[in-house]
Motif scaffolding. Structure first.
Motif, PDB file in Angstrom:
ATOM      1  N   LYS A 265       0.831  -1.199   0.000  1.00 42.48           N
ATOM      2  CA  LYS A 265       0.000   0.000   0.000  1.00 42.48           C
ATOM      3  C   LYS A 265       0.866   1.248   0.000  1.00 42.48           C
ATOM      4  O   LYS A 265       0.541   2.242  -0.656  1.00 42.48           O
ATOM      5  N   VAL A 266       1.975   1.220   0.729  1.00 39.78           N
ATOM      6  CA  VAL A 266       2.903   2.354   0.711  1.00 39.78           C
ATOM      7  C   VAL A 266       3.385   2.607  -0.704  1.00 39.78           C
ATOM      8  O   VAL A 266       3.379   3.735  -1.193  1.00 39.78           O
ATOM      9  N   ARG A 267       3.788   1.539  -1.384  1.00 37.81           N
ATOM     10  CA  ARG A 267       4.301   1.728  -2.741  1.00 37.81           C
ATOM     11  C   ARG A 267       3.191   2.104  -3.709  1.00 37.81           C
ATOM     12  O   ARG A 267       3.438   2.776  -4.720  1.00 37.81           O
ATOM     13  N   GLY A 268       1.965   1.711  -3.397  1.00 37.66           N
ATOM     14  CA  GLY A 268       0.852   2.180  -4.204  1.00 37.66           C
ATOM     15  C   GLY A 268       0.626   3.672  -4.047  1.00 37.66           C
ATOM     16  O   GLY A 268       0.271   4.356  -4.996  1.00 37.66           O
ATOM     17  N   LEU A 269       0.846   4.186  -2.834  1.00 41.78           N
ATOM     18  CA  LEU A 269       0.691   5.618  -2.587  1.00 41.78           C
ATOM     19  C   LEU A 269       1.859   6.409  -3.138  1.00 41.78           C
ATOM     20  O   LEU A 269       1.690   7.527  -3.643  1.00 41.78           O
ATOM     21  N   VAL A 270       3.062   5.851  -3.027  1.00 45.64           N
ATOM     22  CA  VAL A 270       4.279   6.529  -3.510  1.00 45.64           C
ATOM     23  C   VAL A 270       5.062   5.529  -4.362  1.00 45.64           C
ATOM     24  O   VAL A 270       5.951   4.838  -3.855  1.00 45.64           O
ATOM     25  N   PRO A 271       4.743   5.420  -5.647  1.00 50.21           N
ATOM     26  CA  PRO A 271       5.341   4.371  -6.473  1.00 50.21           C
ATOM     27  C   PRO A 271       6.866   4.370  -6.496  1.00 50.21           C
ATOM     28  O   PRO A 271       7.483   3.320  -6.588  1.00 50.21           O
ATOM     29  N   GLY A 272       7.488   5.519  -6.413  1.00 51.53           N
ATOM     30  CA  GLY A 272       8.941   5.576  -6.537  1.00 51.53           C
ATOM     31  C   GLY A 272       9.691   5.470  -5.226  1.00 51.53           C
ATOM     32  O   GLY A 272      10.914   5.668  -5.206  1.00 51.53           O
ATOM     33  N   LEU A 273       9.018   5.140  -4.139  1.00 52.97           N
ATOM     34  CA  LEU A 273       9.666   5.117  -2.830  1.00 52.97           C
ATOM     35  C   LEU A 273      10.574   3.903  -2.719  1.00 52.97           C
ATOM     36  O   LEU A 273      10.120   2.762  -2.615  1.00 52.97           O
ATOM     37  N   GLN A 274      11.884   4.147  -2.725  1.00 55.18           N
ATOM     38  CA  GLN A 274      12.843   3.054  -2.731  1.00 55.18           C
ATOM     39  C   GLN A 274      12.851   2.264  -1.423  1.00 55.18           C
ATOM     40  O   GLN A 274      13.083   1.058  -1.419  1.00 55.18           O
ATOM     41  N   VAL A 275      12.603   2.952  -0.297  1.00 56.68           N
ATOM     42  CA  VAL A 275      12.631   2.233   0.976  1.00 56.68           C
ATOM     43  C   VAL A 275      11.536   1.172   1.019  1.00 56.68           C
ATOM     44  O   VAL A 275      11.727   0.090   1.591  1.00 56.68           O
ATOM     45  N   ALA A 276      10.384   1.454   0.393  1.00 58.12           N
ATOM     46  CA  ALA A 276       9.313   0.462   0.345  1.00 58.12           C
ATOM     47  C   ALA A 276       9.714  -0.709  -0.538  1.00 58.12           C
ATOM     48  O   ALA A 276       9.463  -1.871  -0.207  1.00 58.12           O
ATOM     49  N   ARG A 277      10.351  -0.425  -1.678  1.00 58.99           N
ATOM     50  CA  ARG A 277      10.793  -1.509  -2.551  1.00 58.99           C
ATOM     51  C   ARG A 277      11.796  -2.411  -1.846  1.00 58.99           C
ATOM     52  O   ARG A 277      11.722  -3.645  -1.905  1.00 58.99           O
ATOM     53  N   LYS A 278      12.748  -1.799  -1.153  1.00 62.12           N
ATOM     54  CA  LYS A 278      13.761  -2.597  -0.465  1.00 62.12           C
ATOM     55  C   LYS A 278      13.143  -3.468   0.614  1.00 62.12           C
ATOM     56  O   LYS A 278      13.528  -4.631   0.796  1.00 62.12           O
ATOM     57  N   LEU A 279      12.174  -2.908   1.330  1.00 60.86           N
ATOM     58  CA  LEU A 279      11.535  -3.689   2.380  1.00 60.86           C
ATOM     59  C   LEU A 279      10.717  -4.832   1.792  1.00 60.86           C
ATOM     60  O   LEU A 279      10.709  -5.949   2.328  1.00 60.86           O
ATOM     61  N   LEU A 280      10.042  -4.593   0.673  1.00 59.94           N
ATOM     62  CA  LEU A 280       9.278  -5.656   0.032  1.00 59.94           C
ATOM     63  C   LEU A 280      10.180  -6.823  -0.348  1.00 59.94           C
ATOM     64  O   LEU A 280       9.856  -7.987  -0.126  1.00 59.94           O
ATOM     65  N   TRP A 281      11.328  -6.501  -0.924  1.00 61.45           N
ATOM     66  CA  TRP A 281      12.224  -7.560  -1.362  1.00 61.45           C
ATOM     67  C   TRP A 281      12.923  -8.245  -0.193  1.00 61.45           C
ATOM     68  O   TRP A 281      13.442  -9.347  -0.333  1.00 61.45           O
ATOM     69  N   SER A 282      12.951  -7.587   0.955  1.00 63.18           N
ATOM     70  CA  SER A 282      13.572  -8.217   2.123  1.00 63.18           C
ATOM     71  C   SER A 282      12.616  -9.149   2.852  1.00 63.18           C
ATOM     72  O   SER A 282      13.047  -9.940   3.700  1.00 63.18           O
ATOM     73  N   LEU A 283      11.324  -9.068   2.526  1.00 65.45           N
ATOM     74  CA  LEU A 283      10.348  -9.910   3.205  1.00 65.45           C
ATOM     75  C   LEU A 283      10.427 -11.336   2.687  1.00 65.45           C
ATOM     76  O   LEU A 283      10.614 -11.562   1.489  1.00 65.45           O
ATOM     77  N   PRO A 284      10.277 -12.316   3.564  1.00 70.86           N
ATOM     78  CA  PRO A 284      10.150 -13.689   3.062  1.00 70.86           C
ATOM     79  C   PRO A 284       8.848 -13.826   2.304  1.00 70.86           C
ATOM     80  O   PRO A 284       7.839 -13.202   2.656  1.00 70.86           O
ATOM     81  N   ALA A 348       8.409   1.112 -13.920  1.00 67.33           N
ATOM     82  CA  ALA A 348       9.432   0.351 -13.200  1.00 67.33           C
ATOM     83  C   ALA A 348       8.809  -0.452 -12.065  1.00 67.33           C
ATOM     84  O   ALA A 348       9.238  -1.576 -11.768  1.00 67.33           O
ATOM     85  N   MET A 349       7.779   0.115 -11.437  1.00 67.67           N
ATOM     86  CA  MET A 349       7.112  -0.595 -10.352  1.00 67.67           C
ATOM     87  C   MET A 349       6.369  -1.813 -10.892  1.00 67.67           C
ATOM     88  O   MET A 349       6.340  -2.862 -10.247  1.00 67.67           O
ATOM     89  N   VAL A 350       5.778  -1.707 -12.072  1.00 66.94           N
ATOM     90  CA  VAL A 350       5.094  -2.842 -12.672  1.00 66.94           C
ATOM     91  C   VAL A 350       6.089  -3.983 -12.891  1.00 66.94           C
ATOM     92  O   VAL A 350       5.828  -5.138 -12.530  1.00 66.94           O
ATOM     93  N   ILE A 351       7.241  -3.668 -13.456  1.00 67.90           N
ATOM     94  CA  ILE A 351       8.256  -4.689 -13.705  1.00 67.90           C
ATOM     95  C   ILE A 351       8.718  -5.312 -12.397  1.00 67.90           C
ATOM     96  O   ILE A 351       8.866  -6.530 -12.276  1.00 67.90           O
ATOM     97  N   ASP A 352       8.936  -4.471 -11.401  1.00 65.46           N
ATOM     98  CA  ASP A 352       9.388  -4.974 -10.112  1.00 65.46           C
ATOM     99  C   ASP A 352       8.330  -5.847  -9.462  1.00 65.46           C
ATOM    100  O   ASP A 352       8.640  -6.859  -8.825  1.00 65.46           O
ATOM    101  N   GLU A 353       7.058  -5.476  -9.614  1.00 65.72           N
ATOM    102  CA  GLU A 353       5.976  -6.260  -9.030  1.00 65.72           C
ATOM    103  C   GLU A 353       5.864  -7.615  -9.716  1.00 65.72           C
ATOM    104  O   GLU A 353       5.594  -8.629  -9.070  1.00 65.72           O
ATOM    105  N   VAL A 354       6.087  -7.651 -11.015  1.00 66.15           N
ATOM    106  CA  VAL A 354       6.096  -8.927 -11.736  1.00 66.15           C
ATOM    107  C   VAL A 354       7.203  -9.820 -11.195  1.00 66.15           C
ATOM    108  O   VAL A 354       7.005 -11.005 -10.910  1.00 66.15           O
ATOM    109  N   ASP A 355       8.392  -9.260 -11.040  1.00 63.65           N
ATOM    110  CA  ASP A 355       9.512 -10.045 -10.509  1.00 63.65           C
ATOM    111  C   ASP A 355       9.186 -10.610  -9.133  1.00 63.65           C
ATOM    112  O   ASP A 355       9.495 -11.752  -8.818  1.00 63.65           O
ATOM    113  N   ARG A 356       8.556  -9.783  -8.290  1.00 64.92           N
ATOM    114  CA  ARG A 356       8.279 -10.216  -6.926  1.00 64.92           C
ATOM    115  C   ARG A 356       7.201 -11.304  -6.898  1.00 64.92           C
ATOM    116  O   ARG A 356       7.276 -12.237  -6.104  1.00 64.92           O
ATOM    117  N   CYS A 357       6.217 -11.177  -7.775  1.00 64.71           N
ATOM    118  CA  CYS A 357       5.190 -12.217  -7.849  1.00 64.71           C
ATOM    119  C   CYS A 357       5.805 -13.555  -8.252  1.00 64.71           C
ATOM    120  O   CYS A 357       5.433 -14.614  -7.739  1.00 64.71           O
TER     121      CYS A 357
END
Length: 472
Positions: A265-284, A348-357
Motif C-alpha cells: 500500500k505504501v508503494r501504491g501511494l508513492v510508487p517511486g519510494l525506494q525504501v518500500a521496494r527494499k523492504l518488500l524484497w527483504s520480506l520472506p 518500473a514498479m510494474v516490472i518490479d511487481e512482476v519479478d516479486r510475484c
C-alpha cells in the motif's frame, strides 16, 4: 512583575521574563488558551527565545487570547518564581475573566497543562502524550529524562494527575503501545478523562496529528467540548493514507501477509519510494519460494470474466501448480497498479511487481478489463524483459470449433502467428458464447499483441509441469 500584571488588567500585550521561564500574553476574545512549550535537549538551545509561544499563529488566527508559558531550559516548569507568577495571576482573577479557558501542551508541555489546570477550576485540558510526574516514588518505571527526575518534585504543581482533577474535561492523546506514555495516562482519574488513542506513532503525537491534517479539528472540538473518543477514532483513520505511518506499522506486525499488504500500500501511494521496494524484497515470500531454475515464467492474460482455475483446468495443469490471479488489482491488493500507471516510476514498479510475484509463483494471471491499456502494455514490456514464455488470451465470447469462420481477419492472423511460434507456442483458448469479438479487442490491440508475440523470447529453462501444460 507589577508592570506585567497591569498590562494584563488593561488587556495589552505583555511579556514577563523569569529565571528559567518566560510568559507572553497576546490579547484576544473571551477564550483564553494557556500553552506550554515541550521538551528540548539540555545541550540543544535551538528554540530558547523568550518570545516563543506554542501554536501562536494558529491561536492568533482564531482570535483567542493567549498566555504562552516558555522555558529556557527543560525544567518541567518546576521553577519557584514561575509558580509564584502564575499564582499571582490566579489571585488577581485573571483566569476567571474568560468565558472559556484551555490549558494546552505536549510531552513536558502536556505535563504542565495537566499540573497547572488547578489554576482555573472548570477549565479544559488538551495534552498530547504528557507525563504526569517524574517523582521517582510515583513513577519508578519511568526511565526517560534522568536529569529531570533529579529535580525537586515536592510542592505544588508537581503532579499532573492531581491538577487534572480540577478540570471539567481532560483530553489526552497518546500511543497506547508506547509503554511510558501509557503508564502516565493510567495514573489519571477517569471521571473527566477522554482518551484519544493513535497506535504505533510513538511520542510525537502533535506532529502526527498535524501530518494527518486533523490537529486543528481536534483542538477546536476539544475546546467546544464536542470531541469524543469515537469521533477521534474516525479522524485518526487519516493515518492509513500516510506512507510513513504504514511503514512504521509494517515494522511492528509479524504476520508476513499483513506486512506485505502494508508495504504494498505504501508503494501504491508513492510508487517511486525506494525504501518500500527494499523492504518488500527483504520480506520472506508469503508462500515458500521455488528455486529460480524451477520456474517456467508464464504470463497469462485473460479477457472477460474468466477465472484462472477454469482456464488451468482446461489446460490440465498439475494440482500442485502455483499461480496467482489478478496480482495487480482486485480485492487482494491495497492499491490498483492499473490506476497508478500515470504516476512517476510506475512502469518500473510494474516490472518490479512482476519479478516479486514470480518469486513464489510460476504463473501470473492478469485479467484485462476490456481493452489493452497502458498498464497492459507495460506488463507486456516487463514480460519481454523477464523472459516470459507465453501469453494465453482467453475469450469467453466464442467457441473455436463452430465459430472460427466468424473471427475477424486480425484474430485469424494472430492465431496463425501463434501456431507458427514453435517452442514459443502461445495458446489461444476460446469458449462459451456471446457477441462478436470486436467488442473486446480492437484491431489495433491485436496488432500490438501480434508484434509483441513475434519477438517473444524463448524459455531458457526447462519448464515446470504447469508451464509444460500451458505450452503444450
Amino acid at each position: 512583575m507589577q508592570a506585567f500584571l497591569t498590562a494584563l488588567d488593561q488587556e495589552q500585550a505583555a511579556k514577563l521574563v523569569l529565571s528559567q521561564n518566560a510568559m507572553r500574553f497576546i490579547p484576544g476574545d473571551d477564550t483564553l488558551v494557556v500553552t506550554f512549550l515541550s521538551f528540548i535537549a539540555p545541550k540543544k538551545p535551538d528554540d530558547r527565545s523568550d518570545d516563543l509561544v506554542w501554536g501562536e499563529a494558529f491561536l492568533v488566527k482564531r482570535g483567542y487570547s493567549v498566555l504562552g508559558v516558555n522555558r529556557q531550559v527543560s525544567n518541567w516548569y518546576r521553577a519557584p518564581d514561575l509558580h509564584e507568577a502564575l499564582n499571582a495571576l490566579k489571585d488577581r482573577g485573571f483566569f476567571a475573566r474568560y468565558r472559556r479557558v484551555l490549558f494546552y501542551g505536549g510531552s513536558m508541555g502536556g505535563f504542565a497543562a495537566l499540573a497547572f489546570a488547578e489554576l482555573s477550576p472548570g477549565c479544559t485540558v488538551l495534552a498530547h502524550n504528557p507525563q504526569t510526574t517524574l517523582r521517582p516514588r510515583e513513577t519508578p518505571w519511568e526511565t526517560r529524562y534522568k536529569f529531570a527526575r533529579a529535580m525537586e518534585w515536592d510542592g505544588e504543581f508537581s503532579d499532573g494527575a492531581v491538577g487534572a482533577r480540577f478540570a471539567a474535561r481532560v483530553y489526552v492523546s497518546y500511543d497506547p503501545f508506547h509503554e511510558g506514555d501509557r503508564r502516565h495516562v493510567e495514573r489519571l482519574d477517569t471521571h473527566n478523562l477522554v482518551l484519544l488513542k493513535v497506535p504505533v506513532v510513538g511520542h510525537q503525537m502533535a506532529l502526527w496529528l498535524l501530518k494527518m491534517g486533523v490537529l486543528s479539528e481536534v483542538f477546536d472540538s476539544a475546546l467546544d467540548g464536542s470531541l469524543t473518543s469515537a469521533r477521534f477514532r474516525h479522524l485518526a483513520k487519516a493515518r492509513f493514507n500516510m506512507p510513513h505511518y504504514l511503514m512504521e506499522l509494517s515494522k511492528r506486525v509479524r504476520h508476513p501477509g499483513l506486512k506485505q499488504y502494508l508495504v504494498e500500500k505504501v508503494r501504491g501511494l508513492v510508487p517511486g519510494l525506494q525504501v518500500a521496494r527494499k523492504l518488500l524484497w527483504s520480506l520472506p515470500a508469503v508462500t515458500e519460494p521455488r528455486p529460480p531454475s524451477a520456474r517456467g515464467l508464464v504470463l497469462m492474460l485473460t479477457f472477460g470474466d474468466c477465472p484462472a482455475a477454469g482456464v488451468l483446468g482446461q489446460l490440465k495443469a498439475p494440482a500442485d501448480a502455483r499461480w496467482i490471479e489478478r496480482p495487480f488489482t482486485g480485492n487482494n491488493k491495497p492499491h490498483d497498479l492499473t490506476a497508478l500507471f500515470e504516476s512517476p516510476n510506475a512502469e518500473a514498479m510494474v516490472i518490479d511487481e512482476v519479478d516479486r510475484c514470480l518469486a513464489s509463483h510460476e504463473l501470473i494471471v492478469h485479467s484485462v478489463p476490456g481493452r489493452i491499456t497502458p498498464f497492459e502494455r507495460a506488463l507486456l514490456k516487463a514480460s519481454r524483459a523477464r523472459g516470459f514464455g507465453m501469453v494465453l488470451l482467453h475469450r469467453p465470447a466464442l467457441a473455436v470449433q463452430d465459430k472460427l469462420r466468424k473471427l475477424p481477419p486480425p484474430v485469424v492472423k494472430l492465431m496463425a502467428a501463434m501456431s507458427a511460434a514453435g517452442d514459443r507456442h502461445l495458446s489461444f483458448a476460446l469458449q462459451g458464447s456471446g457477441s462478436g469479438p470486436g467488442e473486446t479487442l480492437s484491431q489495433a490491440d491485436l496488432a500490438q499483441l501480434e508484434a509483441w508475440m513475434g519477438s517473444a523470447p524463448l524459455i531458457a529453462r526447462p519448464p515446470t509441469p504447469l508451464a509444460a501444460a500451458v505450452l503444450r
